[in-house]
Motif scaffolding. Structure first.
Motif, PDB file in Angstrom:
ATOM      1  N   ILE A 101       0.832  -1.200   0.000  1.00 39.44           N
ATOM      2  CA  ILE A 101       0.000   0.000   0.000  1.00 39.44           C
ATOM      3  C   ILE A 101       0.867   1.252   0.000  1.00 39.44           C
ATOM      4  CG2 ILE A 101      -1.644   1.276   1.427  1.00 39.44           C
ATOM      5  CD1 ILE A 101      -2.932  -1.445   2.015  1.00 39.44           C
ATOM      6  N   LEU A 122       2.015   1.822  -3.549  1.00 33.90           N
ATOM      7  CA  LEU A 122       0.943   2.302  -4.421  1.00 33.90           C
ATOM      8  C   LEU A 122       0.569   3.738  -4.076  1.00 33.90           C
ATOM      9  CD1 LEU A 122      -1.260  -0.897  -4.528  1.00 33.90           C
ATOM     10  CD2 LEU A 122       0.136   0.020  -6.367  1.00 33.90           C
ATOM     11  N   ARG A 168       3.099   6.126  -5.353  1.00 36.41           N
ATOM     12  CA  ARG A 168       3.099   6.246  -6.799  1.00 36.41           C
ATOM     13  C   ARG A 168       1.860   6.988  -7.304  1.00 36.41           C
ATOM     14  NH1 ARG A 168       4.811   2.774 -11.367  1.00 36.41           N
ATOM     15  NH2 ARG A 168       5.949   1.435  -9.963  1.00 36.41           N
ATOM     16  N   LEU A 169       0.718   6.705  -6.686  1.00 37.34           N
ATOM     17  CA  LEU A 169      -0.549   7.191  -7.252  1.00 37.34           C
ATOM     18  C   LEU A 169      -1.212   8.298  -6.449  1.00 37.34           C
ATOM     19  CD1 LEU A 169      -1.935   3.636  -7.913  1.00 37.34           C
ATOM     20  CD2 LEU A 169      -1.150   5.179  -9.664  1.00 37.34           C
ATOM     21  N   LYS A 186      -6.050   7.512  -3.990  1.00 39.66           N
ATOM     22  CA  LYS A 186      -6.324   6.548  -5.057  1.00 39.66           C
ATOM     23  C   LYS A 186      -6.297   5.104  -4.559  1.00 39.66           C
ATOM     24  CE  LYS A 186      -6.210   9.587  -8.436  1.00 39.66           C
ATOM     25  NZ  LYS A 186      -7.497  10.161  -8.804  1.00 39.66           N
ATOM     26  N   VAL A 187      -5.872   4.906  -3.337  1.00 42.26           N
ATOM     27  CA  VAL A 187      -5.817   3.545  -2.787  1.00 42.26           C
ATOM     28  C   VAL A 187      -6.744   3.523  -1.583  1.00 42.26           C
ATOM     29  CG1 VAL A 187      -4.307   1.744  -1.922  1.00 42.26           C
ATOM     30  CG2 VAL A 187      -3.425   3.420  -3.513  1.00 42.26           C
ATOM     31  N   TYR A 188      -7.793   2.723  -1.641  1.00 40.14           N
ATOM     32  CA  TYR A 188      -8.793   2.809  -0.595  1.00 40.14           C
ATOM     33  C   TYR A 188      -9.493   1.469  -0.405  1.00 40.14           C
ATOM     34  CZ  TYR A 188     -11.605   3.523  -4.804  1.00 40.14           C
ATOM     35  OH  TYR A 188     -12.155   3.393  -6.045  1.00 40.14           O
ATOM     36  N   ARG A 189     -10.261   1.412   0.664  1.00 41.70           N
ATOM     37  CA  ARG A 189     -11.122   0.271   0.904  1.00 41.70           C
ATOM     38  C   ARG A 189     -12.538   0.787   0.988  1.00 41.70           C
ATOM     39  NH1 ARG A 189      -9.321  -4.373   4.357  1.00 41.70           N
ATOM     40  NH2 ARG A 189      -7.560  -4.981   3.135  1.00 41.70           N
TER      41      ARG A 189
END
Lengths: 469, 252
Positions: free
Chosen positions: A324, A327, A330-331, A335-338
């Motif tokens: 995580i 990511l 990088r993003l 942009k990284v979620y649950r």
């Protein structure tokens, strides 16, 4: 005696800094007056600058009333420049501080916009500083009162006018200060910020005999720096939450790479890899003569027992924090979620995105299993369709979506969902009737009609496509 | 006898493909349906491999059935799942009905970096699976690279192909993926004979096509969509003789 500073209430009464105290007391007889303590103010400002390290590795107090923050390469961690300023304003308000803030390409322009701009939060577009500064008064350029007075006498009231004036005569008359300030503000001249660091901050630095500029060389140095920093972290029993890698270029400017981690880390391999991945964002220019790694945010990190192969611990949750972190760096953090279920009958409100690691500790609760079939894809917002249906409770015979007509062979419904009037007063009568329909080719859709088909108050009977199975 | 020979040859080919490294049989995730599992080498969806899944016909744009098919697969393979999508249009309640608990999902929104994020995920052995929704092209080099990443970690990789065009030539272009699947909805069986007026919607029926697979020929099946545990079921042959109708007659 004169007034050194006035708070908001005092300014509302017409008092301002620089006014004689006797005059002010005549205007407001019950005025509360405190002695100015410049030394303590400077100390508090330095503390505030250190507090601002949460935003960026480079902050500096700007006496008497400002803090410089170099946000190069940091804004994305807070969702962009404007969200970062809004966040800062909110955090300051929590400490009962009011502030004006601005972001611009140059310190000079940001300084001017924060003090003389029309809005309390200003973001000057890259390259837009000359235009943004033009309407501001010449005081905005950090000039002393005498110079400002002289410029005014020449009719140069605005920065824009100063920028258009002939430089030669100006320099002869006022010295090079006004023009230097103008150039610093517009970006023609460089202006470094001398940063503060709290004394306990871990910082490791490497200077090079020859400037380096290749990614391979940076990788090697990063590994050394991270190794040293992690050794210090280990001694203190801490892990890094944020790392700033500062590249000092030969042309006396800096480039910053900032990374964040989801939980405290002191794994050399992981941290070095996170930094390595951001090397490509660095412009080494003519070369980098020194690199320093600063850890502005650390948290306690205890040793954990790793179960050996002989006693595999099946209950141990898979550790995704490294993945995580990579990511997110990088993003971007958003942009990284649950997904977290929200108690709501309205389909588009029944889920909520939360940061990826927020639920790792306790495990995400699953949404309640719905008795009615639910689609795999949800269109948000629902797309309007033309449908033909008998009122009030028949499924449509056919509908047209994106100019394609679908004849309906099968249908199930209606499933009635009422508006959440307890939360939203305007939904007090609103009703949606959902249908699962299948067209002649076996494709399944989730349609709804606004309104129950009898009472016009419940909706205007428009049909929408909300999901696809 | 013959099948033993074929198995031996397959394992030799597998050994050659891995540069003589691993000879052990690749782990696979069975469907629990004999007809499909017997057809696939290893007895199911190969783990440590990248599979392409797409919707058929107009369903290629949203791939609803394809997403449910993938959810059903992952439902039977415990562990966290990384799901990479360009635009958030997944509906967790729908996935849950196919057996995939949305609490297992870590979602990543990425378009340009989608494949890089997928590779990152495939290198992480703690994941059960990585799903990446790719709109448009997936070139040979990228898919080969993903396949290699998956082989190293034994994670199940799925590229969910989407496209705005019904017959996008990019979807049939060759790729380095292990297998390629296409899922299309079929019309439900005719209404029950004893209640013809109730034309309700039951369990979905899918046309499941295996277009390409290493070590197996392409094949098609007609299956009923995932149940709450993510299991498919073979559909009775419906075209000429609905099962329910015969049952009704026999009972009468």
């Amino acid at each position: 005696m004169v007034i050194a500073a006035a708070d908001q209430a005092a300014r509302a009464l017409g008092l301002c800094a620089g006014m004689p105290l006797a005059h002010a007391q005549a205007m407001v007889p019950d005025l509360a007056v405190l002695d100015a303590t410049p030394a303590e103010d400077a100390e508090a400002l330095a503390r505030l600058a250190a507090w601002c390290l949460r935003l960026s590795p480079l902050t500096a107090p700007d006496a008497p009333d400002g803090v410089w923050i170099d946000v190069t390469g940091c804004a994305h961690l807070h969702g962009g420049e404007r969200p970062m300023l809004t966040l800062l304003a909110r955090q300051l308000a929590r400490h009962r501080l009011a502030g004006r803030m601005a972001i611009a390409d140059t310190p000079g322009a940001a300084h001017a916009m924060a003090r003389f701009g029309s809005k309390p939060i200003a973001v000057v577009e890259p390259g837009g500083q000359a235009e943004a500064l033009a309407p501001l008064p010449v005081e905005a350029l950090r000039l002393d009162a005498q110079t400002v007075d002289g410029l005014r006498r020449l009719g140069l009231e605005r920065v824009g006018q100063l920028a258009e004036a002939a430089r030669g005569p100006l320099a002869r008359r006022f010295g090079d200060i006004p023009l230097t300030r103008l150039d610093q503000a517009t970006g023609r001249a460089r202006e470094p910020i001398r940063p503060v660091l709290p004394p306990e901050t871990i910082m490791v630095r490497r200077t090079f005999v020859e400037p380096i500029a290749t990614a391979e060389a940076f990788t090697g140095v990063i590994l050394t720096l991270v190794g040293e920093a992690c050794a210090q972290l280990e001694q203190r029993g801490e892990g890094a939450r944020r790392l700033d890698l500062v590249f000092e270029r030969v042309d006396a400017t800096i480039q910053v790479v900032r990374i964040g981690t989801a939980r405290p880390v002191r794994d050399v391999r992981h941290l070095a890899r996170l930094l390595d991945e951001r090397i490509e964002t660095v412009d080494p220019g003519l070369g980098v003569e020194a690199m320093r790694l600063v850890l502005p945010s650390v948290e306690p990190l205890a040793y954990t027992q790793r179960s050996g192969d002989l006693a595999p611990d099946a209950t141990q949750a898979a550790d995704l924090s490294e993945l995580i972190d990579r990511l997110v760096n990088r993003l971007g953090a958003d942009k990284v979620y649950r997904l977290q279920p929200v108690e709501s009958d309205i389909p588009e409100r029944s889920q909520q995105a939360v940061p990826a690691l927020a639920l790792m500790a306790k495990g995400a609760p699953g949404p309640p299993v719905c008795a009615w079939p639910r689609p795999a894809r949800l269109l948000d917002p629902p797309e309007p369709v033309d449908a033909m249906a008998m009122m009030p409770d028949h499924p449509p015979r056919a509908f047209t979506w994106r100019r394609v007509r679908h004849r309906i062979a099968r249908a199930d419904g209606p499933e009635r969902i009422h508006g959440e009037w307890w939360d939203r007063p305007d939904e007090v009568a609103a009703v949606r009737d959902y249908w699962i329909v299948e067209n002649q080719h076996g494709r399944r859709f989730w349609l709804f009609r606004q309104g129950d088909g009898v009472d016009p108050a419940t909706g205007e009977l428009a049909w929408f496509l909300h999901g696809l199975f | 006898m013959q099948s033993d020979t074929i198995m031996a040859l397959r394992s030799r080919i597998a050994a050659l493909e891995h540069g003589g490294g691993r000879v052990s049989a690749r782990a696979a995730l069975p469907f629990g349906l004999d007809a499909i599992d017997r057809h696939l080498p290893g007895g199911g969806m190969a783990l440590g491999a990248v599979h392409e899944v797409a919707g058929g016909g107009p369903e290629v744009e949203h791939g609803g059935a394809a997403a449910l098919f993938v959810a059903g697969l992952l439902a039977r393979h415990p562990g966290p799942v990384l799901w990479i999508l360009g635009r958030h249009d997944l509906f967790p309640a729908g996935l849950l009905q196919a057996g995939l608990d949305p609490g297992r999902l870590v979602l990543v929104q990425a378009r340009r970096d989608a494949l890089a994020a997928m590779e990152e995920g495939l290198r992480h052995p703690d994941l059960a699976g990585v799903v990446c929704e790719v709109e448009g092209r997936l070139d040979l080099v990228a898919s080969r690279r993903l396949q290699l990443a998956a082989e190293a970690s034994d994670v199940l990789g799925i590229v969910l192909r989407r496209s705005r065009r019904f017959d996008d030539p990019a979807l049939v272009a060759p790729s380095g993926a292990w297998s390629r699947w296409r899922i299309t909805g079929l019309p439900s069986p005719p209404p029950l004979a004893h209640a013809p007026e109730v034309a309700g919607v039951g369990r979905p029926v899918w046309h499941l096509e295996l277009l390409r697979c290493r070590g197996a020929e392409s094949a098609t099946w007609t299956v009923e969509g995932c149940d709450a545990q993510g299991r498919l079921a073979l559909a009775p042959v419906l075209a000429d003789r609905p099962a329910a109708e015969t049952a009704w007659r026999r009972a009468g």
